[in-house]
Write an enzyme that holds these catalytic residues in place. Structure first.
Site, PDB file in Angstrom:
ATOM      1  N   GLU A   1     -21.251  -6.866  30.428  1.00 61.76           N
ATOM      2  CA  GLU A   1     -19.943  -6.253  30.622  1.00 61.76           C
ATOM      3  C   GLU A   1     -19.980  -5.258  31.765  1.00 61.76           C
ATOM      4  OE1 GLU A   1     -18.245  -6.741  26.136  1.00 61.76           O
ATOM      5  OE2 GLU A   1     -18.389  -4.749  26.975  1.00 61.76           O
TER       6      GLU A   1
ATOM      7  N   CYS B   1     -18.300   0.813  36.307  1.00 65.07           N
ATOM      8  CA  CYS B   1     -19.491   1.010  35.473  1.00 65.07           C
ATOM      9  C   CYS B   1     -20.225  -0.325  35.403  1.00 65.07           C
ATOM     10  CB  CYS B   1     -19.034   1.467  34.087  1.00 65.07           C
ATOM     11  SG  CYS B   1     -20.369   1.573  32.890  1.00 65.07           S
TER      12      CYS B   1
ATOM     13  N   CYS C   1     -31.085   2.991  20.671  1.00 67.33           N
ATOM     14  CA  CYS C   1     -30.498   4.270  20.257  1.00 67.33           C
ATOM     15  C   CYS C   1     -29.536   4.011  19.088  1.00 67.33           C
ATOM     16  CB  CYS C   1     -29.752   4.919  21.406  1.00 67.33           C
ATOM     17  SG  CYS C   1     -30.834   5.308  22.784  1.00 67.33           S
TER      18      CYS C   1
ATOM     19  N   CYS D   1     -25.611   3.365  19.753  1.00 68.46           N
ATOM     20  CA  CYS D   1     -25.197   2.539  20.893  1.00 68.46           C
ATOM     21  C   CYS D   1     -25.109   1.060  20.529  1.00 68.46           C
ATOM     22  CB  CYS D   1     -26.203   2.740  22.031  1.00 68.46           C
ATOM     23  SG  CYS D   1     -25.956   1.639  23.425  1.00 68.46           S
TER      24      CYS D   1
ATOM     25  N   CYS E   1     -18.153   3.722  26.821  1.00 67.27           N
ATOM     26  CA  CYS E   1     -19.619   3.785  26.728  1.00 67.27           C
ATOM     27  C   CYS E   1     -20.099   3.418  25.344  1.00 67.27           C
ATOM     28  CB  CYS E   1     -20.132   5.195  26.962  1.00 67.27           C
ATOM     29  SG  CYS E   1     -19.420   6.008  28.336  1.00 67.27           S
TER      30      CYS E   1
HETATM   31  N1  SAH Z   1     -29.373   3.505  29.073  1.00 75.56           N
HETATM   32  C1  SAH Z   1     -28.814   4.536  29.847  1.00 75.56           C
HETATM   33  C2  SAH Z   1     -27.523   4.164  30.530  1.00 75.56           C
HETATM   34  C3  SAH Z   1     -26.531   3.373  29.717  1.00 75.56           C
HETATM   35  S1  SAH Z   1     -25.792   4.189  28.358  1.00 75.56           S
HETATM   36  C4  SAH Z   1     -28.649   5.792  29.014  1.00 75.56           C
HETATM   37  O1  SAH Z   1     -28.830   5.725  27.802  1.00 75.56           O
HETATM   38  O2  SAH Z   1     -28.402   6.837  29.600  1.00 75.56           O
HETATM   39  C5  SAH Z   1     -24.629   5.254  29.196  1.00 75.56           C
HETATM   40  C6  SAH Z   1     -24.154   6.430  28.359  1.00 75.56           C
HETATM   41  O3  SAH Z   1     -23.357   6.016  27.253  1.00 75.56           O
HETATM   42  C7  SAH Z   1     -25.315   7.226  27.782  1.00 75.56           C
HETATM   43  O4  SAH Z   1     -25.150   8.599  27.952  1.00 75.56           O
HETATM   44  C8  SAH Z   1     -25.228   6.840  26.335  1.00 75.56           C
HETATM   45  O5  SAH Z   1     -25.860   7.785  25.555  1.00 75.56           O
HETATM   46  C9  SAH Z   1     -23.743   6.748  26.116  1.00 75.56           C
HETATM   47  N2  SAH Z   1     -23.375   6.087  24.878  1.00 75.56           N
HETATM   48  C10 SAH Z   1     -24.070   5.161  24.185  1.00 75.56           C
HETATM   49  N3  SAH Z   1     -23.439   4.839  23.040  1.00 75.56           N
HETATM   50  C11 SAH Z   1     -22.302   5.573  23.002  1.00 75.56           C
HETATM   51  C12 SAH Z   1     -21.208   5.661  22.084  1.00 75.56           C
HETATM   52  N4  SAH Z   1     -21.170   4.932  20.982  1.00 75.56           N
HETATM   53  N5  SAH Z   1     -20.205   6.500  22.389  1.00 75.56           N
HETATM   54  C13 SAH Z   1     -20.212   7.224  23.516  1.00 75.56           C
HETATM   55  N6  SAH Z   1     -21.212   7.178  24.430  1.00 75.56           N
HETATM   56  C14 SAH Z   1     -22.247   6.362  24.177  1.00 75.56           C
HETATM   57 FE1  SF4 Z   2     -29.942   3.853  24.401  1.00 77.22          FE
HETATM   58 FE2  SF4 Z   2     -27.857   2.234  24.699  1.00 77.22          FE
HETATM   59 FE3  SF4 Z   2     -28.790   3.620  26.828  1.00 77.22          FE
HETATM   60 FE4  SF4 Z   2     -30.208   1.586  25.771  1.00 77.22          FE
HETATM   61  S1  SF4 Z   2     -28.184   1.462  26.759  1.00 77.22           S
HETATM   62  S2  SF4 Z   2     -30.983   3.601  26.346  1.00 77.22           S
HETATM   63  S3  SF4 Z   2     -29.767   1.756  23.583  1.00 77.22           S
HETATM   64  S4  SF4 Z   2     -27.846   4.447  24.982  1.00 77.22           S
END
Ligand code: SAH
Ligand code: SF4
Length: 336
Positions: free
Chosen positions: A81, A95, A106, A109, A327
């Site tokens: 996406e 993005c 995580c 996520c 995100c």
């Molecule tokens: N893997 C990298 C970049 C992609 S995630 C990282 O983790 O930084 C980009 C951003 O979206 C990160 O700050 C992540 O913590 C955030 N994110 C992930 N899940 C989310 C959610 N459910 N709601 C809001 N932000 C979220």
């Molecule tokens: Fe964590 Fe999602 Fe970022 Fe991967 S993409 S590092 S699971 S927040």
């Protein structure tokens, strides 16, 4: 679209042809080689065969038309996406995803719920931006900025991410200013150290989400390897080397990491002399079913505490909630 064979296909031709071909793709944003009228006809035919330019994508627009999300399919049938955010001031930010899935799991996520399928190539990362650039061009508009905040951890795919950034940034490429390109990482210290040495003015964002290891380990399993102290030490070195500001991303999870105590704790770990070069971005949690988002009153209180401690802080604007383009809600899938 598949640009993997571009160099090879143009190899028998004088080198200026490669330059013309790249200009046609990145600057003129053509979607079929027949539109590159400065290339000989037989070469256009060969390029259409070897390096097709059509992008397979499904696009969904949010109701308010500010956000659009696309699922982009690659040659092996996997998809990622990418999201277009149209800001009120007329700027457009894209993005992009850097991996299909993510191995870091995580807890908050959606991408992390899937394991890693594979890394994207630089061409596949660039393709996501080209998709939106073509669409915007129809309205005489352009992509002004790119954030690596889609699916995947950019520093687990460092070389291809950097290659893509050089194409996005180059004048013969998409000509997007490095200062308008941001990489978000879950805190891989090797990547942070490497980025500091690149001759590129891109922005760095760190997903911290908790001020101590006990809490961060619950949210981010990667904290076992790269804990709060290690991540912040790497960021401080980065700041010392580049003198660039770093964004600290902090997801606001109701009753979990959003109390006054955690706000104070966050301020104190960010202080220690370099606080002017940190700025905190408070992110509203887009529900993936596991946690509760913090209330606006709690976010306001958290923000106030950081401000009192002289830490710059903003609350991130939410784009595309109705199309799950926000995100952490990004999930890829394979074409049936
Ligand atoms: N893997 C990298 C970049 C992609 S995630 C990282 O983790 O930084 C980009 C951003 O979206 C990160 O700050 C992540 O913590 C955030 N994110 C992930 N899940 C989310 C959610 N459910 N709601 C809001 N932000 C979220
Ligand atoms: Fe964590 Fe999602 Fe970022 Fe991967 S993409 S590092 S699971 S927040």
């Amino acid at each position: 679209m598949n640009l993997n064979n571009l160099e090879k296909t143009l190899n028998p031709y004088p080198s200026f042809r490669l330059k013309q071909a790249k200009e046609a793709v990145y600057v003129n944003l053509i979607d079929n080689w027949n539109k590159a009228s400065n290339l000989p006809k037989e070469l256009r035919g060969a390029l259409n065969q070897e390096c097709p330019l059509d992008i397979k994508a499904e696009i969904i627009e949010s109701k308010d038309k500010q956000t659009a999300k696309a699922l982009v399919y690659f040659v092996d049938g996997f998809a990622v996406e990418t999201v277009l955010m149209r800001h009120k001031d007329g700027r457009n930010t894209v993005c992009v995803s850097s991996q299909i899935g993510c191995p870091l799991a995580c807890a908050f996520c959606a991408t992390g719920e899937q394991k890693l399928t594979r890394n994207l190539s630089a061409a596949e990362i660039t393709e996501q931006v080209i998709l939106w650039a073509r669409k915007l061009k129809q309205k005489n508009n352009r992509v002004d900025g790119v954030v690596f905040m889609g699916m995947g951890e950019p520093f687990l795919n460092y070389d291809e991410v950097l290659k893509a950034i050089r194409v996005l940034n180059s004048q013969e490429g998409l000509n997007i200013g490095a200062r308008h390109i941001s990489i978000s990482t879950s805190g891989l210290t090797e990547g942070i150290a490497k980025l500091a040495k690149e001759s590129l003015q891109v922005n760095l964002a760190i997903s911290l989400h908790a001020p101590n290891n006990q809490l961060r380990a619950i949210l981010m399993p990667i904290n076992r390897k790269y804990n709060v102290e290690k991540v912040l030490a790497a960021v401080k070195n980065y700041i010392a080397e580049t003198r660039r500001r770093v964004m600290v991303e902090y997801l606001m999870l109701g009753g979990l990491n959003d109390s006054e105590k955690e706000a104070q704790e966050l301020a104190s770990v960010l202080k220690q002399g370099l606080e002017k070069l940190f700025f905190v971005n408070l992110i509203s949690y887009n529900s993936t079913g596991k946690f509760k988002p913090s209330t606006q009153a709690t976010i306001d209180r958290f923000k106030l505490i950081l401000e009192k401690e002289k830490i710059s802080v903003v609350q991130r604007f939410r784009f595309g909630r109705d199309i799950e383009g926000a995100c952490g809600q990004l999930k890829g899938r394979k074409m049936a």
